[in-house]
Design an enzyme around this catalytic site. Structure first.
Site, PDB file in Angstrom:
ATOM      1  N   SER B  15       0.835  -1.206   0.000  1.00 12.35           N
ATOM      2  CA  SER B  15       0.000   0.000   0.000  1.00 12.35           C
ATOM      3  C   SER B  15       0.866   1.251   0.000  1.00 12.35           C
ATOM      4  CB  SER B  15      -0.911   0.019   1.235  1.00 12.35           C
ATOM      5  OG  SER B  15      -1.851  -1.023   1.203  1.00 12.35           O
ATOM      6  N   ARG B  38       0.406   8.262   5.149  1.00 11.73           N
ATOM      7  CA  ARG B  38      -0.569   7.558   5.980  1.00 11.73           C
ATOM      8  C   ARG B  38      -1.978   8.158   5.846  1.00 11.73           C
ATOM      9  NH1 ARG B  38       1.690   3.563   9.409  1.00 11.73           N
ATOM     10  NH2 ARG B  38      -0.052   2.479  10.369  1.00 11.73           N
ATOM     11  N   HIS B  41      -3.273   6.700   2.698  1.00 11.95           N
ATOM     12  CA  HIS B  41      -3.614   5.306   2.973  1.00 11.95           C
ATOM     13  C   HIS B  41      -4.983   5.178   3.636  1.00 11.95           C
ATOM     14  CE1 HIS B  41      -3.322   1.643   5.628  1.00 11.95           C
ATOM     15  NE2 HIS B  41      -3.043   1.129   4.448  1.00 11.95           N
TER      16      HIS B  41
END
Lengths: 209, 209
Positions: B15, B38, B41
């Site tokens: 990812s 992040r 994500h």
């Protein structure tokens, strides 16, 4: 003092009105319209409508199941937290097994993620339930595998896993063959726990406020 | 069996690699890069980078505060749930006062939302804390008012309220004048509890996995 609206009900009212004035909801079946509005509300994006997919009558099926007392099975505690308990029509159980003490051991035995392994503990709750997946693609993939194995069918699958690895693929697999289970999903990489719980909250009560 | 990746660490690794190959992170200061990854994500969208705003050194300030034991003040339980406890460097307290029994009464007395009223119960915890707002624009507006009143300053404000009424405005107000407090925010309507907790999780640990 800063000038901003401080009345929570008025904030909801204006939010939903803004969404209805900006979003193109005309392509949606009537029973899905309020779900779409609440999904848009949860993410701030009106353009998710074009990525929304659902089986015919899915929202109606979910609404009926909740009134009949269906449990709500969540893949993550964030989804469970997002379900507004006072909107639920039958004090429906909200279940998340991700943090169950048996889940890490199951994940190890099954060589899979904790999110997928946690579904082993759903088996006794699946029949007629609302499944709300807002985090893990592996949970949605595992649900499809369990349905292929012949587990009892839930009343509705809410497919909102998010991210770059497996999210789009798992939701495409759901839409291509939902194993006879009604579903509502957001195709593509977008999704998340707030959307999964927003879908539950939309189905839980006719009144939007 | 369906063919999908079942190794959780490998899913994270792929990812983050996909995000780095697709997102344009070159405009970001170095200390913000891992936070941006992040955040992307958590929402599945690489284009949020252009809406990200931060004061110079904000991520570094937040990281230092967490190592020093800063409490994490969350506007919603979904944010608190999203904070990965095992990533935290100092068993930092994660505090959400929205469901505190005094909050509804405070909201009534103050003629404001519960989300804003809940900040009254933050006063003793604000100094040096990480404030993570992932839901309510009124919580961010109220925080700015409290800072104008002279409450002790937090170490970092993570501004990620979402939606159509006040979200963009509250984050614009933060970026225009953060009252001397370091901040990271996503401008516009987008945001959410998953992003607020993702920002905390990024700052909590150098290692991404």
């Amino acid at each position: 003092m800063i000038d901003y609206i401080q009345d929570g009900t008025e904030i909801y009212r204006q939010s939903f009105a803004t969404i209805r004035s900006e979003a193109n909801l005309s392509s949606l079946p009537p029973d899905l319209e309020r779900v779409a509005v609440r999904l848009i509300h949860s993410c701030g994006m009106t353009d998710i409508v074009s990525d929304l997919s659902a089986s015919p009558g899915a929202a109606t099926a979910g609404r009926k199941a909740l009134i009949a007392g269906a449990s709500i099975l969540c893949d993550a505690r964030m989804v469970a937290e997002g379900v507004t308990r006072k909107r639920l029509p039958a004090e429906n159980a909200v279940i998340c097994t991700l943090q169950h003490p048996d889940t890490p051991k199951l994940a190890e035995q099954m060589s899979t993620t904790r999110s997928a392994a946690a579904l082993e503990l759903w088996r006794d709750h699946l029949e007629g339930a609302i499944v709300a997946i807002g985090n893990a693609p592996t949970a949605l993939f595992r649900l499809l595998e369990l349905l292929d194995e012949g587990v009892p069918k839930p009343a509705l699958i809410l497919g909102f896993p998010v991210g770059f690895i497996g999210a789009a693929e798992s939701k495409a697999a759901l839409a291509a063959n939902s194993r006879g289970v009604p579903f509502i999903a957001l195709q593509g990489r977008r999704g998340g726990s707030a959307m999964a719980s927003a879908a539950v909250n939309a189905l839980a009560k006719e009144d939007e406020l």
